[in-house]
Every structure is written in C-alpha cells, then in structure tokens.
Design an enzyme around this catalytic site. Structure first.
Site, mmCIF file in Angstrom:
data_model
loop_
_atom_site.group_PDB
_atom_site.id
_atom_site.type_symbol
_atom_site.label_atom_id
_atom_site.label_comp_id
_atom_site.label_asym_id
_atom_site.label_seq_id
_atom_site.Cartn_x
_atom_site.Cartn_y
_atom_site.Cartn_z
ATOM 1 N N ASN A 68 40.671 48.206 45.080
ATOM 2 C CA ASN A 68 41.380 49.106 44.169
ATOM 3 C C ASN A 68 40.842 50.523 44.428
ATOM 4 O O ASN A 68 39.756 50.868 43.993
ATOM 5 C CB ASN A 68 41.095 48.660 42.726
ATOM 6 C CG ASN A 68 41.846 49.496 41.708
ATOM 7 O OD1 ASN A 68 42.434 50.521 42.040
ATOM 8 N ND2 ASN A 68 41.811 49.059 40.460
ATOM 9 N N ARG B 250 45.498 47.108 45.392
ATOM 10 C CA ARG B 250 46.268 47.516 44.221
ATOM 11 C C ARG B 250 46.926 48.850 44.527
ATOM 12 O O ARG B 250 46.258 49.788 44.972
ATOM 13 C CB ARG B 250 45.350 47.676 43.024
ATOM 14 C CG ARG B 250 46.100 48.216 41.836
ATOM 15 C CD ARG B 250 45.177 48.709 40.768
ATOM 16 N NE ARG B 250 45.959 49.228 39.667
ATOM 17 C CZ ARG B 250 45.592 50.239 38.901
ATOM 18 N NH1 ARG B 250 44.443 50.841 39.119
ATOM 19 N NH2 ARG B 250 46.345 50.646 37.917
#
Ligand code: AMP
Length: 402
Positions: free
Chosen positions: A7, A91
């Site tokens: 992420n 992500r």
C-alpha cells in the site's frame, strides 16, 4: 503461493507478506518519511522481534529494496530469497470507470491508472511508484492492482450522477465513485457469513468510520450507494474532512478569503471535520474524552459527527426500503463503544436495539452487539483490506497461470 501486499502512499509504504496456503501473515511493516532525511522502516516477522531502522530513503524503489532486504534477512526475515515471492498485490485508490474489479498489471492497466491521476492527484502517482519499484526489484513477478473504487462500480446512475450538466460527466467523468470499497466488500461478506445468511437476501449498511469515513448501502451483495463521491471528501464528517457542504460555500469563501484552489482544497480536506469543530484534535479518542469532561467544543464535534452519521444511516435505509444489518468497522467503528451507542440509541425507530454489555466487549472477531429483539442485526466486524488484496492477487494470478 506467497503474496506481498503493498500500500504505497506519497511518503509511506505499508506491506504484508502472506502465505496463501493458510492466509497467514508471515511479516509486515511500514516505511515512513520516504523522501525525507530520516526515513523510518518498521518491520515485524511473525514470532520475531520488531525492528526499527532509521536511514535515508529517497524514493519508493529504495523503500522496496529495503523491505526485501528485511524479508530475506537472516535474523529478522522469513524468506531465503526474493524468488519466494510469487505475486505482488497493490492497493490503488482510484480505478475510475476503467476498473470494476481487480486486474493484472500490464501496460494498459498502468496507462489507465495514470489517466486517473487528475481525479486522485495524491494517491494514484504513489501507486504507480509502488508498482514500478516492484517491477524493478522483483522482475517477472506478476502484479495485481486492487481498487478502492471497484466495488462501487455497481451503483446505478441515479446514485452516481450529480445533478449538474451532463457534459461534465461526458467530458471529465465528473461523477460519484466512492472509496473504501475493499473494506465495505470484506465486512459485508464477513457479516453475512457470521449471520449464516446468503448475502443475496440481505440489505446491509456498512459504516467504515476511521480517520476518513464512508457509509455504503449494499443490497444483494452489491453496492447501490455510498457516501464518498468523486473524491473522498463527500459524505460523513471525518477527522479532518468536512464531508457534505453547500457547494456555494466554496467560491464564496475563496472570494472572501482570497484563497487559491489548493488552499481551499487543503482547508476542506485537512483543516475541517472533528479537528475544526473541536479545535483540538481529529482523533475520536480525544473528542469522546472531551465530551465526557463536558468540554463545549468537543461535545459539539461529537454531536455533529453522530448526527450526520445517523442521518446517512437513515437515508440508506430509505434508499433500500429497509435494512437488515448494520455493520461498524475501521478505527472508530471497531473501537468506539461510545459512538456506536450514541448512533444506535437514536435509531430506535428502525427497530434497532443494542445490548450495552455486548457493545463494550473488545475482540478481534466479528461480533453482534444488538439484542435478540432488535429488528436489525448490528455487528462490529474488524476490516481486513490487506487480506482482500492478497486473495484477489492469488485468484487472478492462479487463473492466469491455467
Ligand atoms: P483508521 O483510519 O481506520 O485507522 O482509524 C483511525 C482513527 O480511529 C483514529 O484517528 C481514531 O480517531 C480512531 N480510534 C482508534 N482507536 C479508537 C478508540 N479506542 N476509540 C475511539 N476512536 C478510536
């Protein structure tokens, strides 16, 4: 299969390494202050001591290299070599209308993520940096992108269009997209599983309330409406974001205060919400502490937050002509019994009744906090966006190998 979940933020990078045979987390960590002189890498492998390392990490490429060094470190690592990483899942905040599900990274996917930088100027460039750094450090390893917006692509036009000239949608894709989709998807599925009912039969409202916050109306397992819009600013009052406001305020204040577009954006995203009203903090723990002590500004911030959240829950019950399940998740939703109690007490007209003792229990598992008499099952479900990313990555990479 071992899947590394990444992420990437503009100055940070979070990671988790999964063993998909049992979905266990082998190691996880965080690189903070990328691009600054003293960057911090915090790494923790399962069953081993946490390590914190301060060094200069100027860009994401170096950050990923350092992460791989830690994952393969003799003392702190869990891998013999980087070749043991079979796939990487990223992500990505904005998938626009290009992506209604997770996708394998290829030239086309990267081009589309770049094309959306206009809509997510802070987030999508960071995702691209994470993807390209992974390509350099793990050449040939398949990568998958998982989008915050994808779950909400099922919203009908009546939910996603703004009542403004259609040309703005046609030319610039000005519409509502919604965010936190991975979390809303995960907790709605976990809620149906917990209740032992098919999700197709349920009307669920999921409240993902953390630093940012959004509510989703999920009917038959698909998102039919969500409170965030073209950007994550619309909807609920949040830690530092205003949520809904009269759009005419924007030009009015810009004119009066002689603010630039950037300054106005910053005011609404970083200096509003709980922080602006309380005058002291964006953290719900400080707000509820202040409220319990009777501090006027904290009390007002708490009351506004709860009132706005409750109004949205009511509107989504109206949108679906009923609600069977209300789910609380994320930092505030999972941890603040006070917020849950205040909201639910004021929803008695929906037949919602919570058990105060159950509401106070802390646990990492999904749990019910409503009474047997409650017409709506009220649940607390800890979210796990990383696990969804790992599962999607595994599924997509497996199916592409067949
Ligand atoms: P998230 O964005 O999901 O990580 O949520 C972070 C936010 O959760 C923090 O800014 C706090 O406002 C809130 N939070 C975390 N723990 C608690 C708690 N015990 N009580 C109330 N709010 C909490």
């Amino acid at each position: 299969m071992k899947v590394l979940v990444i992420n990437s933020g503009s100055s940070s990078l979070k990671y988790q390494l999964y063993d998909m045979t049992d979905e266990s987390v082998l190691a996880k960590g965080l690189v903070e202050r990328i691009g600054m002189d003293s960057s911090i890498l915090t790494h923790k492998a399962a069953g081993k001591e946490e390590v914190v390392e301060v060094s200069e990490i100027l860009e994401h490429n170096t950050a990923i290299r350092k992460v791989i060094d830690k994952l393969t470190d003799k003392t702190h690592g869990v891998l013999e070599s980087v070749e043991e990483i079979n796939a990487v899942g990223h992500r990505v905040v904005h998938g626009g209308e290009f992506f209604n599900e997770s996708a394998l990274v290829d030239k086309e996917a990267k081009k589309n993520i770049r094309a959306l930088i206009d809509l997510a100027p802070l987030h999508n460039p960071a995702a691209i940096m994470g993807i390209e750094a992974s390509e350099i450090n793990m050449p040939g390893v398949p990568q998958v992108v998982v989008f915050d917006t994808a779950f909400h692509q099922t919203m009908p036009e009546r939910s996603y269009l703004y009542a403004i000239p259609r040309v703005l949608y046609n030319k610039y894709k000005v519409r509502r997209y919604g965010f936190h989709g991975t979390s809303h998807y995960y907790v709605s599925l976990a809620a149906a599983e917990f209740l032992g009912k098919p999700i197709e039969d349920l009307k669920i409202i999921t409240a993902h309330i953390g630093n940012g916050g959004s509510l989703t109306a999920i009917q038959g397992g698909v998102s039919v409406d969500t409170s965030m819009g073209m950007t994550p600013l619309e909807g609920l009052m949040m830690g530092t974001r205003s949520g809904d406001l009269d759009p005419a305020i924007v030009p009015y204040v810009m004119n009066k205060e002689e603010l630039s577009v950037g300054e106005m954006n910053s005011m609404l995203n970083k200096h509003s919400g709980l922080l602006a009203i309380s005058g002291v903090s964006s953290d719900m723990r400080d707000i509820t502490d202040g409220w319990e002590k009777g501090e006027a500004n904290a009390t007002l911030a708490f009351e506004m937050y709860e009132y706005r959240l409750r109004k949205y829950i009511g509107s989504y019950a109206a949108a679906m002509n009923g609600v069977d399940v209300l789910v609380f998740t994320a930092g505030v939703g999972e941890n603040s019994a006070i917020v849950r109690k205040a909201v639910c007490e004021n929803l008695s007209y929906l037949g919602i009744e919570i058990d105060e003792e159950l509401n106070k229990i802390r646990s990492g598992d999904p749990r019910r906090i409503s009474t047997p008499n409650s017409k709506v099952d009220v649940l607390v479900v800890p979210t796990n966006e990383e696990l969804v990313i790992a599962r999607d990555t595994y599924r997509i990479v497996e199916s592409n190998q067949d």
